[in-house]
Design a protein around this motif. Structure first.
Motif, short mmCIF file in Angstrom:
data_model
loop_
_atom_site.label_atom_id
_atom_site.label_comp_id
_atom_site.label_asym_id
_atom_site.label_seq_id
_atom_site.Cartn_x
_atom_site.Cartn_y
_atom_site.Cartn_z
N UNK A 179 0.77 -1.14 0.13
CA UNK A 179 0.10 0.13 0.02
C UNK A 179 0.88 1.23 -0.15
N UNK A 180 1.94 1.31 0.61
CA UNK A 180 2.68 2.44 0.87
C UNK A 180 3.28 2.65 -0.42
N UNK A 181 4.06 1.54 -0.96
CA UNK A 181 4.58 1.83 -2.56
C UNK A 181 3.41 2.17 -3.38
N UNK A 182 2.13 1.58 -3.40
CA UNK A 182 1.24 2.44 -4.36
C UNK A 182 1.07 3.68 -4.09
N UNK A 183 0.88 4.02 -3.02
CA UNK A 183 0.60 5.65 -2.69
C UNK A 183 1.63 6.46 -3.27
N UNK A 184 3.04 5.95 -2.74
CA UNK A 184 4.10 6.76 -3.26
C UNK A 184 4.32 6.69 -4.79
N UNK A 185 3.74 5.53 -5.44
CA UNK A 185 3.95 5.54 -6.94
C UNK A 185 2.73 6.77 -7.32
N UNK A 186 1.64 6.77 -6.92
CA UNK A 186 0.61 7.64 -7.24
C UNK A 186 0.86 9.11 -7.11
N UNK A 187 1.76 9.25 -5.90
CA UNK A 187 2.18 10.60 -5.62
C UNK A 187 3.06 11.11 -6.79
N UNK A 188 4.16 10.21 -7.30
CA UNK A 188 4.94 10.48 -8.30
C UNK A 188 4.27 10.79 -9.71
N UNK A 189 3.44 10.02 -9.96
CA UNK A 189 2.47 10.17 -11.02
C UNK A 189 1.68 11.54 -11.14
N UNK A 190 1.50 11.93 -9.76
CA UNK A 190 0.45 13.15 -9.44
C UNK A 190 1.50 14.60 -9.65
N UNK A 191 2.68 14.49 -9.67
CA UNK A 191 3.60 15.38 -9.93
C UNK A 191 3.42 16.46 -10.99
N UNK A 192 3.52 17.78 -10.48
CA UNK A 192 3.53 18.56 -11.97
C UNK A 192 4.56 18.12 -12.97
N UNK A 193 4.25 18.59 -14.23
CA UNK A 193 5.13 18.29 -15.21
C UNK A 193 6.66 18.89 -15.03
N UNK A 194 6.66 20.11 -14.32
CA UNK A 194 8.02 20.64 -14.03
C UNK A 194 8.86 20.07 -13.22
N UNK A 195 7.95 19.31 -12.17
CA UNK A 195 8.89 18.38 -11.12
C UNK A 195 9.30 17.27 -11.85
N UNK A 196 8.39 16.54 -12.69
CA UNK A 196 8.95 15.44 -13.46
C UNK A 196 9.89 15.58 -14.20
N UNK A 197 9.92 16.81 -15.03
CA UNK A 197 11.11 17.12 -15.86
C UNK A 197 12.36 17.21 -15.02
N UNK A 198 12.31 18.03 -13.97
CA UNK A 198 13.35 18.28 -13.40
C UNK A 198 14.22 16.93 -12.64
N UNK A 199 13.25 16.08 -12.51
CA UNK A 199 13.79 14.85 -11.82
C UNK A 199 13.86 13.61 -12.89
N UNK A 200 13.83 13.91 -14.13
CA UNK A 200 13.87 12.88 -14.96
C UNK A 200 12.64 11.69 -14.81
#
Length: 120
Positions: free
Chosen positions: A81-102
């Motif tokens: 459950x913790x892994x799933x919530x963390x993964x969903x958190x990563x998916x929900x990041x704004x595009x700029x955060x995703x780009x910054x962190x590849x």
């Protein structure tokens, strides 16, 4: 000086930030006690707060390492459950955060798969 705002863009930014904050702080509300842990400075801190702060600070490698360590102290269900919530958190990041962190969808999926592997 006249400023023109694109209200759709502004609303989507606000909504994205609210969603991310909601999802990040959901980690606190998942009723899984992540115990006490040492932060980077060696201070003893609440694990839930620590994980939230790592995500907010975009220190995803440290967050992944911290989650990996939880496999030894959580039940399999809690860990998954913790892994799933963390993964969903990563998916929900704004595009700029995703780009910054590849972090593209493929990399997030790899992170998810790697965390789901039981490494003792």
């Amino acid at each position: 000086m006249h400023m023109v705002f694109n209200s759709d863009w502004l609303l989507s930014q606000i909504r994205g930030t609210a969603n991310m904050i909601g999802k990040v702080f959901k980690l606190e509300n998942i009723q899984i006690d992540l115990g006490m842990t040492e932060d980077e400075e060696g201070r003893l801190v609440n694990g839930n707060d620590y994980l939230n702060q790592l995500v907010i600070d975009e220190k995803f490698d440290l967050a992944i390492a911290f989650i990996n360590h939880q496999i030894k102290r959580l039940s399999p269900y809690q860990y998954q459950y913790l892994v799933d919530v963390f993964t969903e958190t990563l998916k929900a990041l704004d595009p700029e955060s995703k780009d910054r962190n590849d972090l593209d969808a493929e990399k997030i999926e790899r992170i998810h798969d790697n965390l789901k592997q039981f490494k003792w």
